[in-house]
Design a protein around this motif. Structure first.
Motif, PDB file in Angstrom:
ATOM      1  N   TYR A  33       0.811  -1.213   0.000  1.00  0.00           N
ATOM      2  CA  TYR A  33       0.000   0.000   0.000  1.00  0.00           C
ATOM      3  C   TYR A  33       0.849   1.270   0.000  1.00  0.00           C
ATOM      4  O   TYR A  33       0.472   2.260  -0.597  1.00  0.00           O
ATOM      5  CB  TYR A  33      -0.967   0.004   1.199  1.00  0.00           C
ATOM      6  CG  TYR A  33      -2.200  -0.823   0.925  1.00  0.00           C
ATOM      7  CD1 TYR A  33      -3.302  -0.272   0.297  1.00  0.00           C
ATOM      8  CD2 TYR A  33      -2.236  -2.175   1.265  1.00  0.00           C
ATOM      9  CE1 TYR A  33      -4.429  -1.041   0.025  1.00  0.00           C
ATOM     10  CE2 TYR A  33      -3.353  -2.947   0.994  1.00  0.00           C
ATOM     11  CZ  TYR A  33      -4.453  -2.371   0.374  1.00  0.00           C
ATOM     12  OH  TYR A  33      -5.551  -3.133   0.097  1.00  0.00           O
ATOM     13  N   SER A  34       1.962   1.256   0.693  1.00  0.00           N
ATOM     14  CA  SER A  34       2.827   2.440   0.665  1.00  0.00           C
ATOM     15  C   SER A  34       4.213   2.068   1.164  1.00  0.00           C
ATOM     16  O   SER A  34       4.399   1.034   1.822  1.00  0.00           O
ATOM     17  CB  SER A  34       2.244   3.572   1.532  1.00  0.00           C
ATOM     18  OG  SER A  34       2.333   3.246   2.907  1.00  0.00           O
ATOM     19  N   THR A  35       5.169   2.921   0.834  1.00  0.00           N
ATOM     20  CA  THR A  35       6.525   2.786   1.368  1.00  0.00           C
ATOM     21  C   THR A  35       6.926   4.116   1.991  1.00  0.00           C
ATOM     22  O   THR A  35       6.473   5.179   1.565  1.00  0.00           O
ATOM     23  CB  THR A  35       7.535   2.403   0.273  1.00  0.00           C
ATOM     24  OG1 THR A  35       7.507   3.389  -0.763  1.00  0.00           O
ATOM     25  CG2 THR A  35       7.220   1.042  -0.314  1.00  0.00           C
ATOM     26  N   TYR A  36       7.769   4.037   3.008  1.00  0.00           N
ATOM     27  CA  TYR A  36       8.191   5.234   3.747  1.00  0.00           C
ATOM     28  C   TYR A  36       9.699   5.130   3.939  1.00  0.00           C
ATOM     29  O   TYR A  36      10.196   4.164   4.528  1.00  0.00           O
ATOM     30  CB  TYR A  36       7.471   5.269   5.098  1.00  0.00           C
ATOM     31  CG  TYR A  36       7.586   6.567   5.863  1.00  0.00           C
ATOM     32  CD1 TYR A  36       6.493   7.402   6.027  1.00  0.00           C
ATOM     33  CD2 TYR A  36       8.784   6.963   6.456  1.00  0.00           C
ATOM     34  CE1 TYR A  36       6.584   8.584   6.748  1.00  0.00           C
ATOM     35  CE2 TYR A  36       8.892   8.140   7.166  1.00  0.00           C
ATOM     36  CZ  TYR A  36       7.786   8.946   7.308  1.00  0.00           C
ATOM     37  OH  TYR A  36       7.885  10.127   8.029  1.00  0.00           O
ATOM     38  N   ALA A  37      10.440   6.101   3.426  1.00  0.00           N
ATOM     39  CA  ALA A  37      11.899   6.082   3.507  1.00  0.00           C
ATOM     40  C   ALA A  37      12.366   6.897   4.702  1.00  0.00           C
ATOM     41  O   ALA A  37      12.106   8.102   4.782  1.00  0.00           O
ATOM     42  CB  ALA A  37      12.508   6.638   2.225  1.00  0.00           C
ATOM     43  N   ASN A 371      10.985   6.454  -4.024  1.00  0.00           N
ATOM     44  CA  ASN A 371      11.370   7.197  -2.838  1.00  0.00           C
ATOM     45  C   ASN A 371      12.754   7.802  -3.016  1.00  0.00           C
ATOM     46  O   ASN A 371      13.577   7.281  -3.776  1.00  0.00           O
ATOM     47  CB  ASN A 371      11.381   6.304  -1.593  1.00  0.00           C
ATOM     48  CG  ASN A 371       9.994   5.845  -1.202  1.00  0.00           C
ATOM     49  OD1 ASN A 371       9.530   4.803  -1.652  1.00  0.00           O
ATOM     50  ND2 ASN A 371       9.316   6.625  -0.374  1.00  0.00           N
ATOM     51  N   LEU A 372      13.004   8.875  -2.275  1.00  0.00           N
ATOM     52  CA  LEU A 372      14.317   9.523  -2.290  1.00  0.00           C
ATOM     53  C   LEU A 372      14.942   9.433  -0.907  1.00  0.00           C
ATOM     54  O   LEU A 372      14.322   9.838   0.085  1.00  0.00           O
ATOM     55  CB  LEU A 372      14.179  10.997  -2.695  1.00  0.00           C
ATOM     56  CG  LEU A 372      15.433  11.871  -2.498  1.00  0.00           C
ATOM     57  CD1 LEU A 372      16.559  11.411  -3.434  1.00  0.00           C
ATOM     58  CD2 LEU A 372      15.113  13.345  -2.725  1.00  0.00           C
ATOM     59  N   PHE A 373      16.147   8.878  -0.826  1.00  0.00           N
ATOM     60  CA  PHE A 373      16.954   8.942   0.386  1.00  0.00           C
ATOM     61  C   PHE A 373      17.881  10.151   0.235  1.00  0.00           C
ATOM     62  O   PHE A 373      18.908  10.082  -0.447  1.00  0.00           O
ATOM     63  CB  PHE A 373      17.769   7.657   0.576  1.00  0.00           C
ATOM     64  CG  PHE A 373      16.940   6.443   0.887  1.00  0.00           C
ATOM     65  CD1 PHE A 373      16.382   6.264   2.137  1.00  0.00           C
ATOM     66  CD2 PHE A 373      16.710   5.483  -0.084  1.00  0.00           C
ATOM     67  CE1 PHE A 373      15.610   5.145   2.424  1.00  0.00           C
ATOM     68  CE2 PHE A 373      15.954   4.363   0.189  1.00  0.00           C
ATOM     69  CZ  PHE A 373      15.395   4.194   1.447  1.00  0.00           C
ATOM     70  N   ARG A 374      17.522  11.263   0.859  1.00  0.00           N
ATOM     71  CA  ARG A 374      18.270  12.506   0.645  1.00  0.00           C
ATOM     72  C   ARG A 374      19.676  12.435   1.227  1.00  0.00           C
ATOM     73  O   ARG A 374      20.619  12.980   0.664  1.00  0.00           O
ATOM     74  CB  ARG A 374      17.516  13.690   1.274  1.00  0.00           C
ATOM     75  CG  ARG A 374      16.258  14.081   0.538  1.00  0.00           C
ATOM     76  CD  ARG A 374      15.761  15.441   0.975  1.00  0.00           C
ATOM     77  NE  ARG A 374      16.611  16.513   0.492  1.00  0.00           N
ATOM     78  CZ  ARG A 374      17.123  17.464   1.246  1.00  0.00           C
ATOM     79  NH1 ARG A 374      16.897  17.466   2.546  1.00  0.00           N
ATOM     80  NH2 ARG A 374      17.863  18.418   0.728  1.00  0.00           N
ATOM     81  N   LYS A 375      19.823  11.761   2.384  1.00  0.00           N
ATOM     82  CA  LYS A 375      21.116  11.775   3.049  1.00  0.00           C
ATOM     83  C   LYS A 375      22.205  11.112   2.212  1.00  0.00           C
ATOM     84  O   LYS A 375      23.334  11.578   2.173  1.00  0.00           O
ATOM     85  CB  LYS A 375      21.019  11.087   4.419  1.00  0.00           C
ATOM     86  CG  LYS A 375      20.642  12.010   5.576  1.00  0.00           C
ATOM     87  CD  LYS A 375      21.722  13.059   5.780  1.00  0.00           C
ATOM     88  CE  LYS A 375      21.453  13.913   7.008  1.00  0.00           C
ATOM     89  NZ  LYS A 375      22.158  13.479   8.175  1.00  0.00           N
TER      90      LYS A 375
END
Length: 672
Positions: A33-37, A371-375
């Motif tokens: 249903y969703s992903t959260y980075a 998703n984007l992992f900014r770090k």
């Protein structure tokens, strides 16, 4: 219980190298249903069984998988049935909280009235607490730093006033959530201006930015022919943890153009230079007898002080579809993502700080989430085929590779270095060298095993204005053959040029190991007295005293840390003759049973240091140990069988720690 199968990763041919992982779900019917980075690189995947009769619904059960960057997976299978109004249609979401807690946010009816509720669980699939969050239209947002709790913003009224409530993370012992502060975001009271809309965004140092859009009310004013009238105004207010109060709104944009509308698209932190918001300006262009509507996008830049920096148009080649987003990258430049209609297919581009194209790539229509992992500057795409999920990691081009080992270009080096093995007897400070000049008034660092107020003399910035020196107590690195994890929260220090908060270091990046300790001299059991403060003394006298002793011993065992059997009590206590409202408690540190265990004198000294520096150590974070009076030392009353008279030593001038941002040191055992 279900699980993923992890296949050998395959390296693709794109440069820099892409990495693909495939996970197979053996149970048919589970749908993503969703992903959260998370910022430290962990991916949360919410999956559930779809309702076959109605695809807009799901079965009332919650499953979550946490995939760390190392490949380790934590499975959360919740034994809880959600109410019908939460699952059909789906009215469920979740946010991570600190200390391995997650809050599931869902809609539930109570006496016929729908409300928003939070179910707090831990990584062991245990339900900790259920709390009422408010109206179904209230907005729930993490504070930007999970350890600092979460924020509930009520729906604004017609005047634009919105109440906010800052709630804590669950207590690590009781799981209780408390309100830390509350107030209102208030629109500036300007004559002839009407509130249009608002927009909120996360602050890098924890908290919320709240922007207000105001429009000039021509119907209510007679000055419509004045060419200097500012028809639109944008204000911003900041809500931060250390004050739990919103700042006075600052004007960051105004225009004399009679626009049709202004809308916010996104806001993001701009690497040591404040924030950038992407706003759209809808305008009607009239040329002779013809008119057309034109929508342009602009970058609105401002500092955390509320000072305006600049306002510039986003190039047409980026914004021509409107279905785009733009982010600042921590290693310099910008990431542009442009989406195709009715699909997750996406092209992306890396631009330098001047807007020049540097590299790019794409994700096809087969991807269901990106998703984007900014770090660590990585894009993650998710493909779903039957019971298989394929994760494609695309590392982005770094325009600046400074500090890559720390996932932070502002950090030049540290001492100890990453993965360095240290002798705890020889280390008395941690040193962090930054690549840019720092303000000489650092924020407040906090360590899991010790806490230091940044504005005290204990934490200093070197004469070069680049180096931070943090003293280390003898009780901090006190475990042999162990790994310690140093975490620096955002806003630990601020830049000298603009007074903007700098990024920190995430978990599991700056790891330090301790050498095996030399066998110490054996010592017999040691008995000592400690004193409770007035609050603790009152609680001790009014509660089950045996239970109080047991609880504080359990906390000592976790904090020092040491086997619980090494600390005992005979249950004796007395009022302090010099301070009758305070109680003295007796504890015994039992002698070691083998040369591999720390001596009783070593444990006594560690506990003594923890008490002496209580405001700076983990003692202050626990329910019972926080009730110790740090102005009185842990004093030996019987050592080697000889009775020594009680001596209470008073400490003055210890600064009060009001944490704004954090540097934490945690450890995990790794005996070899």
């Amino acid at each position: 219980m279900y699980y993923f199968k992890i296949y050998q990763p395959k390296i693709l041919t794109t440069l820099p190298q892409d990495i693909s992982y495939i996970y197979e779900e053996p149970i048919e019917g589970l749908k993503r249903y969703s992903t959260y980075a998370l910022s430290e690189g962990t991916l949360m995947i919410w999956i559930a069984f779809e309702n076959e009769e109605d695809p807009s619904c799901m079965l009332p059960y919650f499953h979550l998988q946490l995939i760390e960057r190392t490949g380790r997976i934590t499975y959360i299978d919740l034994n809880y049935t959600f109410p019908p109004e939460a699952v059909c249609p789906i009215n469920i979401t979740y946010i991570p909280l600190g200390y391995n807690y997650i809050m599931i946010i869902y809609v539930k009816s109570n006496n016929g009235v729908k409300g928003k509720y939070g179910l707090i669980i831990n990584y062991n699939s245990e339900i900790i607490n259920e709390i009422y969050l408010g109206n179904v239209n209230d907005y729930i947002k993490d504070s930007g730093t999970s350890e600092k709790g979460f924020i509930r913003i009520e729906e604004h009224d017609k005047r634009g006033i919105a109440a906010w409530h800052w709630l804590s993370t669950p207590d690590i012992t009781t799981g209780k959530v408390v309100e830390l502060g509350s107030g209102e975001f208030s629109v500036p009271n300007l004559l002839s201006y009407t509130f249009v809309n608002s927009f909120n965004f996360s602050l890098v140092d924890g908290g919320i930015g709240y922007a207000y859009i105001l429009r000039y009310d021509e119907m209510g004013s007679s000055a419509t022919n004045d060419p200097n009238i500012q028809y639109w105004k944008i204000y911003v207010s900041f809500l931060r943890e250390e004050t739990y109060s919103s700042t006075t709104p600052s004007l960051i944009y105004q225009t004399t153009t009679k626009l049709n509308s202004i809308a916010f698209k996104s806001c993001f932190y701009n690497n040591n230079a404040g924030y950038i918001c992407i706003v759209s300006l809808n305008n009607t262009i009239t040329n002779k007898d013809q008119s057309r509507t034109e929508v342009n996008y602009y970058q609105l830049e401002f500092l955390t002080t509320g000072s305006f920096v600049q306002f510039g148009m986003v190039p047409k080649e980026i914004s021509n579809t409107g279905n785009f987003d733009l982010y600042s990258l921590i290693y310099g430049g910008f990431l542009v993502r442009k989406y195709y209609t009715n699909t997750m297919a996406m092209n992306f581009y890396i631009l330098d700080n001047n807007g020049n194209y540097k590299s790019g790539g794409s994700f096809g229509p087969e991807f269901v989430n990106i998703n984007l992992f900014r770090k660590n500057s990585t894009l993650l795409g998710v493909k779903e085929t039957g019971n298989k999920l394929e994760f494609l990691l695309k590392p982005l081009l770094r325009l600046n590779n400074q500090g890559a080992g720390y996932d932070n270009p502002a950090i030049e080096s540290t001492k100890p270095a990453i993965n360095e093995v240290i002798d705890p007897l020889l280390i008395n400070e941690i040193i962090i060298k930054y690549s840019i000049p720092l303000n000489d008034d650092p924020s407040k660092p906090r360590l899991l095993r010790q806490t230091i107020s940044g504005d005290s003399k204990l934490c200093t910035i070197g004469s070069d204005n680049h180096t931070v020196h943090i003293p280390i107590f003898s009780s901090t690195f006190n475990q042999p053959n162990s790994s310690y994890n140093v975490v620096i929260n955002n806003n630990f220090v601020i830049s000298q040029e603009r007074n903007e908060p700098l990024l920190g270091i995430n978990k599991k990046i700056w790891m330090i190991s301790t050498k095996p300790f030399k066998t110490g001299q054996h010592s017999a059991s040691v008995t000592g007295l400690l004193r409770l403060n007035e609050e603790g003394s009152s609680k001790f006298l009014q509660t089950n005293q045996s239970e109080f002793f047991n609880n504080i011993i359990q906390e000592f065992s976790k904090i020092i840390p040491v086997d619980e059997q090494r600390i005992t009590t005979n249950g004796k206590w007395q009022n302090d003759p010099t301070f009758p409202k305070k109680v003295l408690l007796s504890f015994t540190i039992n002698e070691a049973k083998s040369a591999m265990e720390p001596s009783s004198k070593t444990i006594f000294d560690n506990l003594g240091t923890l008490i002496e520096r209580k405001r700076f150590t983990a003692l202050s974070n626990y329910e019972y140990s926080s009730l110790i009076d740090e102005s009185a030392s842990f004093t030996i009353t019987s050592y080697f069988g000889k009775f020594l008279p009680l001596i209470i030593i008073f400490l003055y001038g210890i600064p009060c720690c009001t944490t704004c941002s954090q540097l934490l040191i945690g450890y995990k055992y790794s005996f070899v």
